[in-house]
Design a protein around this motif. Structure first.
Motif, PDB file in Angstrom:
ATOM      1  N   GLU A   1       0.829  -1.203   0.000  1.00  0.00           N
ATOM      2  CA  GLU A   1       0.000   0.000   0.000  1.00  0.00           C
ATOM      3  C   GLU A   1       0.865   1.256   0.000  1.00  0.00           C
ATOM      4  O   GLU A   1       0.585   2.230  -0.705  1.00  0.00           O
ATOM      5  CB  GLU A   1      -0.936  -0.010   1.213  1.00  0.00           C
ATOM      6  CG  GLU A   1      -1.877   1.177   1.312  1.00  0.00           C
ATOM      7  CD  GLU A   1      -2.959   1.215   0.245  1.00  0.00           C
ATOM      8  OE1 GLU A   1      -3.858   2.062   0.355  1.00  0.00           O
ATOM      9  OE2 GLU A   1      -2.909   0.416  -0.718  1.00  0.00           O
TER      10      GLU A   1
ATOM     11  N   ARG B   1       2.245   1.939  -3.393  1.00  0.00           N
ATOM     12  CA  ARG B   1       1.203   2.545  -4.241  1.00  0.00           C
ATOM     13  C   ARG B   1       1.073   4.034  -3.967  1.00  0.00           C
ATOM     14  O   ARG B   1       0.882   4.848  -4.887  1.00  0.00           O
ATOM     15  CB  ARG B   1      -0.140   1.846  -3.995  1.00  0.00           C
ATOM     16  CG  ARG B   1      -1.290   2.405  -4.836  1.00  0.00           C
ATOM     17  CD  ARG B   1      -2.635   1.851  -4.432  1.00  0.00           C
ATOM     18  NE  ARG B   1      -3.107   2.365  -3.165  1.00  0.00           N
ATOM     19  CZ  ARG B   1      -3.683   3.578  -3.016  1.00  0.00           C
ATOM     20  NH1 ARG B   1      -3.806   4.405  -4.047  1.00  0.00           N
ATOM     21  NH2 ARG B   1      -4.116   3.960  -1.824  1.00  0.00           N
TER      22      ARG B   1
ATOM     23  N   HIS C   1       3.391   5.955  -2.812  1.00  0.00           N
ATOM     24  CA  HIS C   1       4.699   6.624  -2.903  1.00  0.00           C
ATOM     25  C   HIS C   1       5.117   7.210  -1.561  1.00  0.00           C
ATOM     26  O   HIS C   1       5.630   8.336  -1.489  1.00  0.00           O
ATOM     27  CB  HIS C   1       4.686   7.709  -3.990  1.00  0.00           C
ATOM     28  CG  HIS C   1       4.279   7.208  -5.336  1.00  0.00           C
ATOM     29  ND1 HIS C   1       5.097   6.380  -6.099  1.00  0.00           N
ATOM     30  CD2 HIS C   1       3.132   7.379  -6.056  1.00  0.00           C
ATOM     31  CE1 HIS C   1       4.476   6.088  -7.235  1.00  0.00           C
ATOM     32  NE2 HIS C   1       3.289   6.674  -7.231  1.00  0.00           N
TER      33      HIS C   1
END
Length: 228
Positions: free
Chosen positions: A180, A183, A185
């Motif tokens: 997560e 995703r 960043h």
């Protein structure tokens, strides 16, 4: 809506912070960093750097006095060395009790304190980064689904249902948390998870081992190891 994130500067809480910012926006998120008598300040330094990265308000709280009599191996006054084994190996020696790096009822204390602060800032939700790997085998019982459900109910009732608690990863593994965060960043290069306070993560303590495995499961190298 405003959100308060219980924020250590580690991997899990940084992912929570990134998730809250994605949902509510940086202007509507407060990060709460708690000092509890740790043997080093690397977590606090990381929390400051990550809050600056996102431009979120960082509030600090010192609760070290509450743990003055604890012999938890993470704390300055402890006579114990920080274990250099995995949590599974450590649990084999605890007779069903939490591991030595369990700070007594830390999440209960932190979330209760966070509730008062969150209400003062008109927040409607508190996020924290508990995940299933930490709860396994009662290594950290205040990271479990049962604990989360109970503390959420208590804070909701005690706040007149103005406030709720969310642990978005409580049923997920650390590898799921990393996925997560990648995703989102999340700035993992700025985080600090190691229980030791050296220039580099030790790579041997329970949290270093878990973190390394989580990145490996995602097929990427831990950026905190390649940059620091």
């Amino acid at each position: 809506m405003k959100a308060l994130v219980l924020f250590s500067g580690g991997l899990d809480s940084t992912t929570c912070l990134a998730l809250a910012i994605e949902k509510y926006g940086a202007d509507e998120v407060i990060a709460l960093s708690v000092s509890y008598g740790q043997k080093h300040t690397r977590e606090i330094d990381a929390a400051n750097a990550i809050a600056a990265h996102y431009g979120v308000k960082l509030q600090t709280l010192d609760l070290a006095a509450i743990f003055a009599d604890s012999d938890c191996s993470l704390l300055k006054g402890s006579s114990q060395e920080i274990p250099k084994e995995s949590y599974v190996e450590q649990l084999g020696d605890t007779n069903g009790k939490p591991v030595s790096t369990y700070v007594p009822f830390r999440n209960g204390l932190f979330l209760s304190s966070a509730a008062s602060i969150a209400l003062s800032h008109d927040c409607e939700v508190i996020y924290y980064g508990a995940h299933a790997d930490d709860a396994a085998g009662s290594a950290y019982p205040d990271c479990s689904q049962d604990f989360n459900d109970a503390i959420n109910r208590a804070i909701s009732l005690g706040s007149g249902r103005q406030l709720r608690v969310e642990a978005p990863f409580v049923g997920k593994t650390k590898a799921d948390v990393v996925a997560e965060g990648l995703r989102l960043h999340a700035p993992y290069e700025l985080t600090w998870s190691c229980y030791e306070g050296g220039e580099q993560p030790c790579g041997l303590c329970g949290t270093c081992r878990d973190r390394a495995a989580a990145f490996a499961e995602n097929g990427v190298e831990d950026p905190a190891l390649t940059i620091k």
